[in-house]
Design a protein around this motif. Structure first.
Motif, PDB file in Angstrom:
ATOM      1  N   SER A  98      -8.706  31.976   5.712  1.00  0.00           N
ATOM      2  CA  SER A  98      -9.315  31.561   6.858  1.00  0.00           C
ATOM      3  C   SER A  98     -10.905  31.541   6.728  1.00  0.00           C
ATOM      4  O   SER A  98     -11.563  32.366   6.438  1.00  0.00           O
ATOM      5  N   GLY A  99     -11.548  30.289   7.289  1.00  0.00           N
ATOM      6  CA  GLY A  99     -13.110  30.304   7.380  1.00  0.00           C
ATOM      7  C   GLY A  99     -13.650  30.069   5.914  1.00  0.00           C
ATOM      8  O   GLY A  99     -15.071  29.857   5.801  1.00  0.00           O
ATOM      9  N   SER A 100     -12.880  29.672   4.950  1.00  0.00           N
ATOM     10  CA  SER A 100     -13.275  29.400   3.555  1.00  0.00           C
ATOM     11  C   SER A 100     -13.578  27.943   3.541  1.00  0.00           C
ATOM     12  O   SER A 100     -13.447  27.063   4.605  1.00  0.00           O
ATOM     13  N   TYR A 101     -14.565  27.581   2.758  1.00  0.00           N
ATOM     14  CA  TYR A 101     -15.150  26.343   2.435  1.00  0.00           C
ATOM     15  C   TYR A 101     -13.793  25.384   2.202  1.00  0.00           C
ATOM     16  O   TYR A 101     -13.848  24.148   2.918  1.00  0.00           O
ATOM     17  N   THR A 106       0.989  -1.105   0.124  1.00  0.00           N
ATOM     18  CA  THR A 106       0.020  -0.154   0.042  1.00  0.00           C
ATOM     19  C   THR A 106       0.841   1.310  -0.208  1.00  0.00           C
ATOM     20  O   THR A 106       1.793   1.431   0.821  1.00  0.00           O
ATOM     21  N   TYR A 107       0.706   2.138  -1.008  1.00  0.00           N
ATOM     22  CA  TYR A 107       1.368   3.413  -1.121  1.00  0.00           C
ATOM     23  C   TYR A 107       0.271   4.549  -0.717  1.00  0.00           C
ATOM     24  O   TYR A 107      -0.578   4.955  -1.357  1.00  0.00           O
ATOM     25  N   THR A 108       0.719   4.992   0.269  1.00  0.00           N
ATOM     26  CA  THR A 108       0.005   6.376   0.830  1.00  0.00           C
ATOM     27  C   THR A 108       0.869   7.595   0.932  1.00  0.00           C
ATOM     28  O   THR A 108       1.417   7.697   2.043  1.00  0.00           O
ATOM     29  N   PRO A 109       0.994   8.312  -0.065  1.00  0.00           N
ATOM     30  CA  PRO A 109       1.539   9.556   0.051  1.00  0.00           C
ATOM     31  C   PRO A 109       0.945  10.651   0.851  1.00  0.00           C
ATOM     32  O   PRO A 109      -0.072  10.490   1.220  1.00  0.00           O
ATOM     33  N   THR A 110       1.707  11.458   1.503  1.00  0.00           N
ATOM     34  CA  THR A 110       1.541  12.531   2.121  1.00  0.00           C
ATOM     35  C   THR A 110       0.898  13.754   1.411  1.00  0.00           C
ATOM     36  O   THR A 110       1.402  14.084   0.461  1.00  0.00           O
ATOM     37  N   ALA A 111      -0.309  14.271   1.988  1.00  0.00           N
ATOM     38  CA  ALA A 111      -0.852  15.197   1.164  1.00  0.00           C
ATOM     39  C   ALA A 111      -0.169  16.562   1.631  1.00  0.00           C
ATOM     40  O   ALA A 111       0.581  16.796   2.387  1.00  0.00           O
ATOM     41  N   SER A 112      -0.285  17.565   0.426  1.00  0.00           N
ATOM     42  CA  SER A 112       0.227  18.879   0.483  1.00  0.00           C
ATOM     43  C   SER A 112      -0.820  19.693   0.183  1.00  0.00           C
ATOM     44  O   SER A 112      -1.009  20.080  -1.001  1.00  0.00           O
ATOM     45  N   TRP A 113      -1.666  20.272   1.331  1.00  0.00           N
ATOM     46  CA  TRP A 113      -2.620  20.940   0.963  1.00  0.00           C
ATOM     47  C   TRP A 113      -2.190  22.426   0.721  1.00  0.00           C
ATOM     48  O   TRP A 113      -1.559  23.038   1.540  1.00  0.00           O
ATOM     49  N   PRO A 123     -10.906  15.844   9.980  1.00  0.00           N
ATOM     50  CA  PRO A 123     -10.086  14.751  10.258  1.00  0.00           C
ATOM     51  C   PRO A 123     -10.359  13.661   9.142  1.00  0.00           C
ATOM     52  O   PRO A 123     -11.715  13.318   8.908  1.00  0.00           O
ATOM     53  N   GLY A 124      -9.451  13.034   8.757  1.00  0.00           N
ATOM     54  CA  GLY A 124      -9.622  11.788   7.934  1.00  0.00           C
ATOM     55  C   GLY A 124      -9.823  12.051   6.469  1.00  0.00           C
ATOM     56  O   GLY A 124      -9.957  11.132   5.645  1.00  0.00           O
ATOM     57  N   ILE A 125      -9.654  13.401   6.153  1.00  0.00           N
ATOM     58  CA  ILE A 125      -9.586  13.847   4.650  1.00  0.00           C
ATOM     59  C   ILE A 125      -8.447  13.177   3.767  1.00  0.00           C
ATOM     60  O   ILE A 125      -7.727  12.885   3.977  1.00  0.00           O
ATOM     61  N   VAL A 126      -9.285  12.262   2.762  1.00  0.00           N
ATOM     62  CA  VAL A 126      -8.172  11.704   1.981  1.00  0.00           C
ATOM     63  C   VAL A 126      -8.232  12.236   0.675  1.00  0.00           C
ATOM     64  O   VAL A 126      -6.985  12.431  -0.058  1.00  0.00           O
ATOM     65  N   ALA A 127      -9.157  12.935  -0.198  1.00  0.00           N
ATOM     66  CA  ALA A 127      -9.067  13.791  -1.358  1.00  0.00           C
ATOM     67  C   ALA A 127      -9.851  14.481  -1.545  1.00  0.00           C
ATOM     68  O   ALA A 127     -11.125  14.480  -0.955  1.00  0.00           O
ATOM     69  N   TYR A 128      -9.654  15.592  -2.129  1.00  0.00           N
ATOM     70  CA  TYR A 128     -10.400  16.998  -2.158  1.00  0.00           C
ATOM     71  C   TYR A 128     -10.333  17.365  -3.636  1.00  0.00           C
ATOM     72  O   TYR A 128      -9.241  18.029  -3.863  1.00  0.00           O
ATOM     73  N   SER A 129     -11.265  17.537  -4.764  1.00  0.00           N
ATOM     74  CA  SER A 129     -10.982  17.892  -6.177  1.00  0.00           C
ATOM     75  C   SER A 129     -12.014  19.269  -5.965  1.00  0.00           C
ATOM     76  O   SER A 129     -13.263  18.979  -6.143  1.00  0.00           O
ATOM     77  N   ARG A 130     -11.535  20.326  -6.165  1.00  0.00           N
ATOM     78  CA  ARG A 130     -12.212  21.482  -6.389  1.00  0.00           C
ATOM     79  C   ARG A 130     -12.878  21.750  -7.714  1.00  0.00           C
ATOM     80  O   ARG A 130     -13.844  22.284  -7.890  1.00  0.00           O
ATOM     81  N   LEU A 131     -12.349  21.005  -8.774  1.00  0.00           N
ATOM     82  CA  LEU A 131     -12.815  21.212 -10.137  1.00  0.00           C
ATOM     83  C   LEU A 131     -12.806  22.444 -10.589  1.00  0.00           C
ATOM     84  O   LEU A 131     -13.717  22.893 -11.412  1.00  0.00           O
ATOM     85  N   GLY A 132     -11.627  23.225 -10.183  1.00  0.00           N
ATOM     86  CA  GLY A 132     -11.523  24.742 -10.548  1.00  0.00           C
ATOM     87  C   GLY A 132     -10.511  24.778 -11.902  1.00  0.00           C
ATOM     88  O   GLY A 132     -10.150  26.027 -11.922  1.00  0.00           O
ATOM     89  N   GLU A 133     -10.404  23.789 -12.408  1.00  0.00           N
ATOM     90  CA  GLU A 133      -9.300  23.876 -13.701  1.00  0.00           C
ATOM     91  C   GLU A 133      -9.848  24.564 -14.717  1.00  0.00           C
ATOM     92  O   GLU A 133     -10.819  24.564 -15.066  1.00  0.00           O
ATOM     93  N   SER A 134      -9.010  25.387 -15.448  1.00  0.00           N
ATOM     94  CA  SER A 134      -9.256  25.983 -16.605  1.00  0.00           C
ATOM     95  C   SER A 134      -9.249  25.319 -17.873  1.00  0.00           C
ATOM     96  O   SER A 134      -9.538  25.931 -18.918  1.00  0.00           O
ATOM     97  N   SER A 135      -8.421  24.367 -17.846  1.00  0.00           N
ATOM     98  CA  SER A 135      -8.135  23.529 -19.031  1.00  0.00           C
ATOM     99  C   SER A 135      -7.355  22.027 -18.883  1.00  0.00           C
ATOM    100  O   SER A 135      -7.332  22.026 -17.521  1.00  0.00           O
ATOM    101  N   GLU A 140     -10.825  25.401   3.207  1.00  0.00           N
ATOM    102  CA  GLU A 140     -10.267  25.279   4.608  1.00  0.00           C
ATOM    103  C   GLU A 140     -10.944  24.186   5.380  1.00  0.00           C
ATOM    104  O   GLU A 140     -10.366  23.504   6.057  1.00  0.00           O
ATOM    105  N   ALA A 141     -12.413  24.650   5.557  1.00  0.00           N
ATOM    106  CA  ALA A 141     -13.133  23.420   6.132  1.00  0.00           C
ATOM    107  C   ALA A 141     -13.095  22.249   5.859  1.00  0.00           C
ATOM    108  O   ALA A 141     -12.937  21.081   6.685  1.00  0.00           O
ATOM    109  N   VAL A 142     -13.003  21.850   4.332  1.00  0.00           N
ATOM    110  CA  VAL A 142     -12.841  20.149   4.070  1.00  0.00           C
ATOM    111  C   VAL A 142     -11.626  19.935   4.207  1.00  0.00           C
ATOM    112  O   VAL A 142     -11.433  18.878   4.681  1.00  0.00           O
ATOM    113  N   THR A 143     -10.622  20.672   4.003  1.00  0.00           N
ATOM    114  CA  THR A 143      -8.993  20.088   3.953  1.00  0.00           C
ATOM    115  C   THR A 143      -8.690  19.974   5.616  1.00  0.00           C
ATOM    116  O   THR A 143      -7.772  19.373   6.031  1.00  0.00           O
ATOM    117  N   THR A 144      -9.338  20.435   6.481  1.00  0.00           N
ATOM    118  CA  THR A 144      -9.047  20.472   7.777  1.00  0.00           C
ATOM    119  C   THR A 144      -9.739  19.301   8.531  1.00  0.00           C
ATOM    120  O   THR A 144      -9.823  19.114   9.634  1.00  0.00           O
TER     121      THR A 144
END
Length: 265
Positions: free
Chosen positions: A71-74, A59-66, A82-94, A76-80
């Protein structure tokens, strides 16, 4: 350690035999979830030819680099959380990559249009639009997604109306969030279709959170727009299928039509 893996197996009373494998040319991503199988006959110089098998599950579990969020943003709330594994904001422009904010579990885009208006009112980034015909996202199947206990969270705005099936989140054989004729439902392969009674084919933004706890009676609550809408029992389990957003990751089931945003596991 993928480069040099030592395997020990007990072959007799208080007798250990040790073998070392070195120089395996495997990338971390390739090795994740892999089982090494070692088979030896007449192991340890025994006079009777006997076969022994040893397994090493990798099992390879890399360390997240958020990133640093306001402060107080959505985000920030998601990535703090406990137990967060993955988070995709889907904000890519291309591009064709679904970027994981933690830099660990990127997915791929098939047909989806980037740059749609964000569904999170407080956010200035963008979302993805799915055409309901052949667009979907494949988040992959790293071992970190093969969970018995997890929560799945995302925002949706469904504009496709009248379809019998529209997958929202689909990990085939494991956990699922679907629409059935517009009704939000949870599905697993043991208990079948578990409906909420909420119909969301309404061109309105909705926030969905489903928590799965394998086999726990009433251990799977589903929330819609911050209100509990279903409490049920499900059975999840690790499998080899990727997570699809808007269909199953192979793209062979029905397709979701609308906008998706901010997916978290």
């Amino acid at each position: 350690a993928i480069g040099s893996t030592q395997v020990n197996t007990l072959t007799g009373t208080n007798t250990w035999y040790s073998h070392t494998i070195s120089g395996l040319a495997l990338s971390k991503a390739t090795a994740d979830g892999m089982r090494l199988t070692l088979t030896s006959s007449n192991w340890g110089g025994m006079s009777t030819v006997t076969c022994y098998t040893a397994y090493v599950d990798i099992t390879y579990t890399p360390t997240a680099s958020w990133p640093t969020y306001a402060s107080g943003s959505y985000p920030e709330a998601v990535t703090t959380t406990p137990g967060i594994v993955a988070y995709s904001r889907l904000g890519e422009s291309s591009g064709s990559v679904v970027e994981d904010e933690g830099g660990r579990y990127d997915g791929t885009i098939t047909g989806a249009t980037v740059g749609a208006t964000s569904l999170v009112a407080s956010e200035s980034d963008t979302a993805y639009s799915l055409d309901g015909v052949n667009d979907f996202l494949d988040l992959g199947n790293p071992s970190a997604f093969q969970l018995d206990t997890l929560s799945v969270e995302l925002w949706v705005n469904i504009t496709k109306v009248g379809a019998t099936w529209q997958p929202i989140v689909n990990k085939d054989g494991d956990y699922h969030i679907w629409l059935n004729s517009g009704q939000l439902m949870v599905y697993d392969w043991t208990h079948g279709y578990l409906v909420t009674g909420d119909f969301i084919e309404d061109s309105t933004t909705h926030h969905i959170v489903v928590t799965y706890q394998q086999g726990l009676t009433n251990g799977t609550p589903a929330s819609l727009d911050g209100a509990l809408t279903l409490t049920t029992t499900t059975s999840t389990g690790a499998n080899s299928n990727s997570i699809g957003i808007g269909t199953e990751a192979s793209g062979t089931l029905g397709f979701l039509g609308g906008t998706v945003d901010d997916i978290a596991i």
